[in-house]
Design a protein around this motif. Structure first.
Motif, PDB file in Angstrom:
ATOM      1  N   MET A  93      19.822  -2.035   3.451  1.00 33.87           N
ATOM      2  CA  MET A  93      19.507  -2.421   2.423  1.00 33.87           C
ATOM      3  C   MET A  93      17.844  -1.784   2.259  1.00 33.87           C
ATOM      4  N   ASN A  94      17.393  -1.545   1.325  1.00 34.96           N
ATOM      5  CA  ASN A  94      16.487  -0.431   1.543  1.00 34.96           C
ATOM      6  C   ASN A  94      15.242  -1.548   1.580  1.00 34.96           C
ATOM      7  N   GLN A  95      14.052  -0.692   2.852  1.00 34.95           N
ATOM      8  CA  GLN A  95      13.077  -1.312   2.327  1.00 34.95           C
ATOM      9  C   GLN A  95      11.815  -1.004   1.365  1.00 34.95           C
ATOM     10  N   GLN A  96      11.775  -1.742   0.152  1.00 36.96           N
ATOM     11  CA  GLN A  96      10.460  -0.828  -0.569  1.00 36.96           C
ATOM     12  C   GLN A  96       9.191  -0.721   0.176  1.00 36.96           C
ATOM     13  N   LYS A  97       8.224   0.372  -0.318  1.00 32.33           N
ATOM     14  CA  LYS A  97       7.238   0.980   0.200  1.00 32.33           C
ATOM     15  C   LYS A  97       6.724   0.232   0.283  1.00 32.33           C
ATOM     16  N   PRO A  98       5.438   0.129   1.034  1.00 29.47           N
ATOM     17  CA  PRO A  98       4.490  -1.027   0.744  1.00 29.47           C
ATOM     18  C   PRO A  98       3.021  -0.283  -0.055  1.00 29.47           C
ATOM     19  N   ARG A  99       2.512  -1.216  -1.198  1.00 29.15           N
ATOM     20  CA  ARG A  99       1.799  -0.602  -1.774  1.00 29.15           C
ATOM     21  C   ARG A  99       0.625   0.473  -1.583  1.00 29.15           C
ATOM     22  N   ALA A 100       0.506   1.334  -1.918  1.00 26.87           N
ATOM     23  CA  ALA A 100      -1.055   2.219  -1.411  1.00 26.87           C
ATOM     24  C   ALA A 100      -2.395   1.020  -2.124  1.00 26.87           C
ATOM     25  N   THR A 101      -2.714   0.655  -1.302  1.00 27.65           N
ATOM     26  CA  THR A 101      -3.848   1.036  -1.535  1.00 27.65           C
ATOM     27  C   THR A 101      -5.604   1.449  -1.690  1.00 27.65           C
ATOM     28  N   LEU A 102      -6.755   1.154  -1.675  1.00 24.89           N
ATOM     29  CA  LEU A 102      -7.711   1.581  -1.624  1.00 24.89           C
ATOM     30  C   LEU A 102      -7.997   1.886  -0.229  1.00 24.89           C
ATOM     31  N   ARG A 103      -8.102   1.138   0.599  1.00 30.69           N
ATOM     32  CA  ARG A 103      -8.198   1.255   1.593  1.00 30.69           C
ATOM     33  C   ARG A 103      -7.005   2.155   2.749  1.00 30.69           C
ATOM     34  N   THR A 104      -5.705   2.522   1.523  1.00 33.94           N
ATOM     35  CA  THR A 104      -5.485   2.868   2.677  1.00 33.94           C
ATOM     36  C   THR A 104      -5.488   4.044   2.201  1.00 33.94           C
ATOM     37  N   VAL A 105      -6.087   4.571   0.801  1.00 27.84           N
ATOM     38  CA  VAL A 105      -6.431   6.099   1.087  1.00 27.84           C
ATOM     39  C   VAL A 105      -7.831   6.396   1.859  1.00 27.84           C
ATOM     40  N   ALA A 106      -8.046   5.286   2.202  1.00 27.29           N
ATOM     41  CA  ALA A 106      -9.923   5.869   2.998  1.00 27.29           C
ATOM     42  C   ALA A 106      -9.716   5.841   4.042  1.00 27.29           C
ATOM     43  N   GLN A 107      -8.840   4.852   4.870  1.00 28.46           N
ATOM     44  CA  GLN A 107      -8.090   4.919   6.229  1.00 28.46           C
ATOM     45  C   GLN A 107      -7.410   6.362   5.981  1.00 28.46           C
ATOM     46  N   HIS A 108      -6.347   6.946   5.862  1.00 24.58           N
ATOM     47  CA  HIS A 108      -5.756   7.817   5.401  1.00 24.58           C
ATOM     48  C   HIS A 108      -7.368   9.466   5.984  1.00 24.58           C
ATOM     49  N   LEU A 109      -7.500   9.287   5.325  1.00 21.12           N
ATOM     50  CA  LEU A 109      -9.688  10.399   5.175  1.00 21.12           C
ATOM     51  C   LEU A 109     -10.106  10.324   6.243  1.00 21.12           C
TER      52      LEU A 109
END
Length: 343
Positions: A1-17
């Protein structure tokens, strides 16, 4: 069964950059305090990571929609005039920088203006409203004051209750236009004002009359005309001059767009603006610089007015005292010499 990808948040973008959440939030809103390079990096990362703003969460926390409405008045069908278009662009840009979306609500010729704002209030979809073309006893303003919905008007009223507005000093402009025409040898200049249902038109007339009265001159009613502010109305104004006031040598046409039609019709009749007929116009889009010939005009920058309207509305939404949210802006006279008769 496919697992839904967690929703990207402001914190996700901030940590990525490797930057702060605050910087990411401001960059996504094109905040003026963030440099363009960072804004571009943040937006690219947000797209890559699939970030979408959680507006529902913001609404629940703040009780706001982060949206405002601008009610646009159309004087003619299927045409967006220069004044309306440039104000809309300026307000949308300024409100975006403050974190708001701007929606357009058209006010067509046969619409009830009160119904428009009443429907906006009932829907509850916006945090505030910008309205234009105010009237002395404006029912929309009375209603918005009564229900406590934040708003700002482009134009004043004669209501006793304080309300937020940004306006031009039309009374002073009318007085100065009359002075310039009288001082330059026009004994009986004409005033072509917008529809008399609007506050700013009556302010033009008040200032115009003050100048004449100060010189112990009377202003015959037949030398003041009220009309729409379209190129076709300008053509009609010129025909009025040629038929009823052939001896007239000058006029204040309080609209750049009407001035376009006025000049065209006068030239077709063999009259030369700035030579045997003096003309002053008025507007906020610098159209007067590109008329042929360019006309002397009272000018106000649309960008500055749009920013002031946006500032006043944002402050009204934040609950600031309405008595502090009022601004009258002087007009700037642009001298192209078209009001001076040349032999």
């Amino acid at each position: 069964m496919n697992q839904q990808k967690p929703r990207a948040t402001l914190r996700t973008v901030a940590q990525h950059l490797g930057i702060s959440v605050t910087t990411v939030s401001r960059a996504l809103k094109d905040g003026p305090e963030v440099n363009q390079e960072t804004i571009d990096r943040v937006k690219r990362a947000a797209d890559k990571l699939g970030y979408r703003p959680n507006t529902g969460g913001v609404n629940l926390r703040t009780g706001r929609s982060q949206s405002i409405a601008m009610v646009l008045s159309f004087e003619r069908q299927e045409q967006l005039n220069i004044v309306t278009a440039s104000l809309l662009v300026g307000i949308s840009t300024a409100m975006k920088a403050r974190g708001y979306r701007t929606g357009i609500v058209p006010h067509l010729q046969h619409d009830d203006p009160l119904d428009i704002v009443r429907n906006l209030a009932r829907e509850g979809s916006v945090d505030g409203v910008i309205i234009t073309h105010t009237r002395p006893q404006d029912e929309r303003v009375k209603y918005l004051l009564e229900i406590g919905m934040p708003f700002v008007t482009f134009g004043r009223t004669e209501l006793l209750s304080a309300h937020p507005y940004v306006d031009l000093d039309h009374e002073q402009i009318g007085a100065d236009a009359a002075r310039l025409l009288l001082d330059n040898g026009h004994p009986n200049p004409l005033l072509f004002a917008p529809s008399s249902q609007f506050s700013y038109s009556l302010q033009f007339v008040k200032g115009w009359t003050k100048t004449f009265n100060a010189r112990n001159l009377t202003v015959p009613d037949e030398l003041i005309h009220f009309s729409a502010t379209t190129p076709q109305s300008g053509v009609d104004m010129a025909r009025e001059v040629l038929l009823r006031h052939p001896e007239s040598t000058g006029a204040f046409v309080a609209s750049d767009e009407a001035g376009l039609g006025f000049i065209t019709a006068m030239q077709q009749a063999g009259r030369q603006i700035g030579k045997d007929f003096g003309l002053i116009t008025y507007g906020g889009a610098r159209l007067h610089d590109f008329l042929s010939p360019p006309t002397s005009a009272f000018y106000y920058p649309h960008a500055g007015i749009a920013d002031l309207l946006s500032e006043m509305l944002a402050r009204a939404v934040d609950g600031e005292d309405y008595a502090q949210l009022r601004r009258v802006v002087p007009g700037e006279f642009v001298d192209h010499g078209s009001h001076i008769l040349k032999p």
